[in-house]
Design an enzyme around this catalytic site. Structure first.
Site, PDB file in Angstrom:
ATOM      1  N   LYS A 195       0.841  -1.214   0.000  1.00  0.00           N
ATOM      2  CA  LYS A 195       0.000   0.000   0.000  1.00  0.00           C
ATOM      3  C   LYS A 195       0.868   1.254   0.000  1.00  0.00           C
ATOM      4  O   LYS A 195       0.557   2.248  -0.679  1.00  0.00           O
ATOM      5  CB  LYS A 195      -0.908  -0.011   1.232  1.00  0.00           C
ATOM      6  CG  LYS A 195      -1.727   1.270   1.440  1.00  0.00           C
ATOM      7  CD  LYS A 195      -2.713   1.524   0.321  1.00  0.00           C
ATOM      8  CE  LYS A 195      -3.484   2.833   0.544  1.00  0.00           C
ATOM      9  NZ  LYS A 195      -4.340   2.821   1.740  1.00  0.00           N
ATOM     10  N   LYS A 251       0.455  11.703   5.477  1.00  0.00           N
ATOM     11  CA  LYS A 251       0.907  10.612   6.353  1.00  0.00           C
ATOM     12  C   LYS A 251       1.576   9.502   5.549  1.00  0.00           C
ATOM     13  O   LYS A 251       2.637   8.983   5.929  1.00  0.00           O
ATOM     14  CB  LYS A 251      -0.284  10.049   7.122  1.00  0.00           C
ATOM     15  CG  LYS A 251       0.067   8.878   8.046  1.00  0.00           C
ATOM     16  CD  LYS A 251      -1.139   7.995   8.322  1.00  0.00           C
ATOM     17  CE  LYS A 251      -1.541   7.231   7.090  1.00  0.00           C
ATOM     18  NZ  LYS A 251      -2.594   6.230   7.321  1.00  0.00           N
TER      19      LYS A 251
END
Length: 307
Positions: free
Chosen positions: A180, A248
């Site tokens: 991811k 993030k």
């Protein structure tokens, strides 16, 4: 440890974290017929699920004690640790044999630590990272990227089928979130590339709408980027993937690269623009970097001519 048995709709699910992706995934699982208990830090979202027939837990521990499978989709590693390892957390209350499907985008070592601690109390953990936006979650067309023990991942097929169009087993614990991070690095760099292309076209005097419409139809633009260009044309930055989460994820990618002594110059440059736009405040989509790049053109055109 004995692999988790294949999940059926007779088994009770617990869902923790009802945010941009968590809410539509949980709704689809409810609609598919799974009995469900939910927990979210804010009650405004759990009230809606109670109206749909879900039970609402007071804390993650209460949820864990009542279900066979725990799913979670929370903002970051600190939230994952609080949910699972903190007082009143999942691992202190879940029954041996429980399966955890942790879907947050966190550092691989966070997933691996949770996996190791859970095994000590005979609880299985798979990290199943989610690739896709809120509309994809609503449509059930997400892509899932899994890490952990293969039999546990395969056992969750009925859950995956309710929320995703495809899912891939990537390897041992931490592999799902690793993939991811790779995917979102490309996503963020690609959006910055689109933003720079739009800004350059504006600087060259191309009509904005024609520029965007034409760019979206070229072979160099992905379907995701084409959709973002469509909303950008309307100056619509409603968050489908909030820019704070992209910030993030850039941080996770750059941290992983640093540990591997790997230079990622394009990611570093894109992350800097992303961070600057994120710091401007507001909950907007990560495509808002297009606006930031376009504003440079406006600012330059408003400067007085050089003496």
């Amino acid at each position: 440890m004995t692999p988790f048995r294949k999940i059926t709709k007779n088994q009770r699910l617990g869902f923790i974290g009802l945010g941009h992706l968590g809410s539509p995934m949980a709704r689809r699982l409810l609609a598919a017929g799974f009995p469900m208990v939910v927990f979210n830090r804010g009650t405004n979202k759990t009230n809606a699920f109670a109206a749909l027939g879900a039970e609402v837990a007071r804390d993650p521990g209460e949820l864990a004690a009542e279900v066979d499978v725990v799913l979670s989709c929370v903002p970051d590693g600190a939230a994952v640790e609080a949910v699972y390892l903190g007082p009143g957390g999942v691992l202190r209350n879940a029954k041996p044999g429980t399966l955890i499907i942790e879907m947050s985008t966190v550092a691989p070592d966070t997933s691996q630590r949770l996996y190791r601690i859970a095994r000590e109390v005979r609880i299985s953990v798979v990290d199943v990272a989610v690739s896709g936006s809120a509309p994809a979650a609503e449509a059930g067309t997400l892509t899932l990227l899994g890490g952990g023990d293969r039999p546990d991942f395969d056992a969750a097929e009925a859950i995956f089928a309710a929320i995703a169009k495809q899912w891939f087993y990537m390897g041992p614990s931490g592999s799902g979130v690793s993939m991811k991070i790779v995917v979102n690095t490309l996503l963020g760099i690609g959006m910055q590339a689109v933003a720079e292309a739009v800004a350059l076209g504006g600087a060259l005097g191309l009509p904005r709408d024609l520029l965007i419409d034409t760019l979206a139809k070229t072979a160099v633009v992905s379907p995701v980027q084409a959709a973002k260009l469509g909303s950008t044309k309307q100056h619509d930055y409603t968050p489908q993937f909030p820019i704070r989460l992209m910030q993030k994820d850039f941080g996770l990618a750059l941290s992983a690269a640093s540990r591997a002594s790997l230079s990622l110059p394009a990611a570093e440059a894109a992350a800097a623009v992303n961070a600057a736009e994120s710091a401007s405040g507001g909950e907007e989509d990560f495509s808002a970097v297009v606006r930031r790049m376009e504003q440079q053109v406006v600012a330059e055109s408003s400067l007085p001519p050089a003496a």
